[in-house]
Design an enzyme around this catalytic site. Structure first.
Site, PDB file in Angstrom:
ATOM      1  N   LYS A  49     -51.431  82.909 -21.947  1.00  0.00           N
ATOM      2  CA  LYS A  49     -50.518  82.869 -23.142  1.00  0.00           C
ATOM      3  C   LYS A  49     -50.849  81.287 -23.715  1.00  0.00           C
ATOM      4  CE  LYS A  49     -47.368  86.930 -22.316  1.00  0.00           C
ATOM      5  NZ  LYS A  49     -46.788  87.569 -21.917  1.00  0.00           N
ATOM      6  N   GLN A  93     -39.755  85.373 -20.617  1.00  0.00           N
ATOM      7  CA  GLN A  93     -40.712  85.918 -19.653  1.00  0.00           C
ATOM      8  C   GLN A  93     -40.070  86.737 -19.441  1.00  0.00           C
ATOM      9  OE1 GLN A  93     -45.081  86.139 -19.991  1.00  0.00           O
ATOM     10  NE2 GLN A  93     -44.292  87.628 -18.699  1.00  0.00           N
ATOM     11  N   ASP A 116     -42.107  88.837 -28.886  1.00  0.00           N
ATOM     12  CA  ASP A 116     -42.407  90.261 -28.550  1.00  0.00           C
ATOM     13  C   ASP A 116     -42.406  91.396 -29.187  1.00  0.00           C
ATOM     14  OD1 ASP A 116     -44.088  89.921 -26.374  1.00  0.00           O
ATOM     15  OD2 ASP A 116     -42.368  89.058 -25.271  1.00  0.00           O
TER      16      ASP A 116
END
Ligand code: NAP
Length: 282
Positions: A49, A93, A116
């Site tokens: 990422k 994450q 997200d």
């Protein structure tokens, strides 16, 4: 006839080029990632990422805490990033270590920075049919279907898996496109029968070969979200010989995986626009 292979790698490259052009227009775009602990897969995901964000001209901020970090420490960190003007988007994450309540951390994110799309506000907006940030993997699935002009309106779509990250949002997004959606999961009694009816089949389980060729309708579009590490390498949830029956199929690797990162970057552009007020956050 052999299926058309849906090239997620090539499409992701196109999306990333578009993102890079937007970054150049917007000026500085900051994406902060929070990694807690030392889960090896998470380290790999975060690294790719960051690489992609850097290549698009963004400023990736790599925030890490040790595996024994407390929930309070993670919450304070998130609050700091929420108020940091140089940060447009924040990604935590997952999974977090067991002593930390994941839902609480996700709720602590500023919804307008939640790239997200996991904050209940953004998940709720998707459910209410007015999406803000849709999660990256499901967005990648829809982008692939759009790019290959797969008809969605009125067709039968079957999603295997009902996770917050993939299955549920994919189903919502297919419904938005007017597909008739069936959601399957570990308690579905007649999985093969359900799948055989699917014009569009999305497998998001995490079990190699759970979808066998005989479960695929002739001419279906098959999206394989699964990523499974096996002795013979990385494989999806769909058996390779399903390609002989499908009209379209995604490879693993090189299908949904690269699209996930590209769509995360696209969400970060959206966050930067929300932050600058050029796009109104609802
Ligand atoms: P997850 O949270 O473990 O969810 C798996 C889902 O599969 C659950 O809803 C589960 O049902 C269902 N399931 C399990 N066994 C089943 C069975 N025998 N028959 C039917 N359904 C079954 O996983 P996830 O986060 O959604 O991820 C799914 C897969 O996608 C994994 O391989 C993951 O690595 C991959 N993934 C890929 C990307 C990418 O970028 N390509 C991104 C995210 C995830 P229950 O709810 O009943 O338990």
């Amino acid at each position: 006839m052999a299926a058309t292979i849906m090239d997620g790698k090539a499409l992701a490259l196109r999306v990333r080029e578009e993102v890079a052009a937007e970054v150049a227009e917007l000026g500085e775009v900051g994406l902060a990632t929070v990694l807690v602990g030392d889960d090896p897969a998470s380290h790999v995901y975060i690294a790719s990422k960051h690489r992609a964000a850097g290549e698009a001209g963004m400023y990736p901020r790599d925030v890490r805490l040790p595996a024994d970090a407390t929930e309070g420490e993670v919450l304070r960190l998130v609050e700091g990033l929420n108020g940091d003007d140089s940060v447009d988007g924040i990604l935590v994450q997952l999974p977090l270590p067991p002593q930390i309540d994941e839902a609480r951390v996700i709720r602590a994110l500023a919804p307008s920075k939640d790239v997200d799309g996991l904050h209940p506000y953004n998940a709720g907006e998707l459910y209410l049919d007015r999406p803000t940030f849709a999660p990256a993997t499901p967005s990648g699935v829809l982008e692939l279907l759009r790019a290959y002009e797969v008809r969605l309106s009125g067709v039968s779509a079957v999603v295997i898996g009902r996770s917050e990250l993939v299955g549920k949002p994919v189903a919502m997004m297919l419904l938005r496109e007017n597909a008739t959606v069936t959601m399957c999961h570990s308690r579905t009694a007649d999985l093969a029968e359900q799948c055989r009816r699917a014009d569009v089949l999305v497998a998001a389980v995490g079990r190699p070969g759970i979808v066998t060729a005989d479960m695929v309708k002739e001419g279906a579009a098959v999206i394989d979200v699964g990523i499974n590490r096996t002795e013979s390498g990385l494989v999806g949830d769909v058996a390779p010989d399903a390609a002989a029956r499908a009209a379209f199929i995604t490879p693993v690797p090189g299908g949904v995986g690269p699209m996930t990162i590209a769509m995360l970057l696209r969400n970060t552009i959206k966050a930067a626009k929300f932050h600058r007020g050029s796009l109104a956050f609802p």
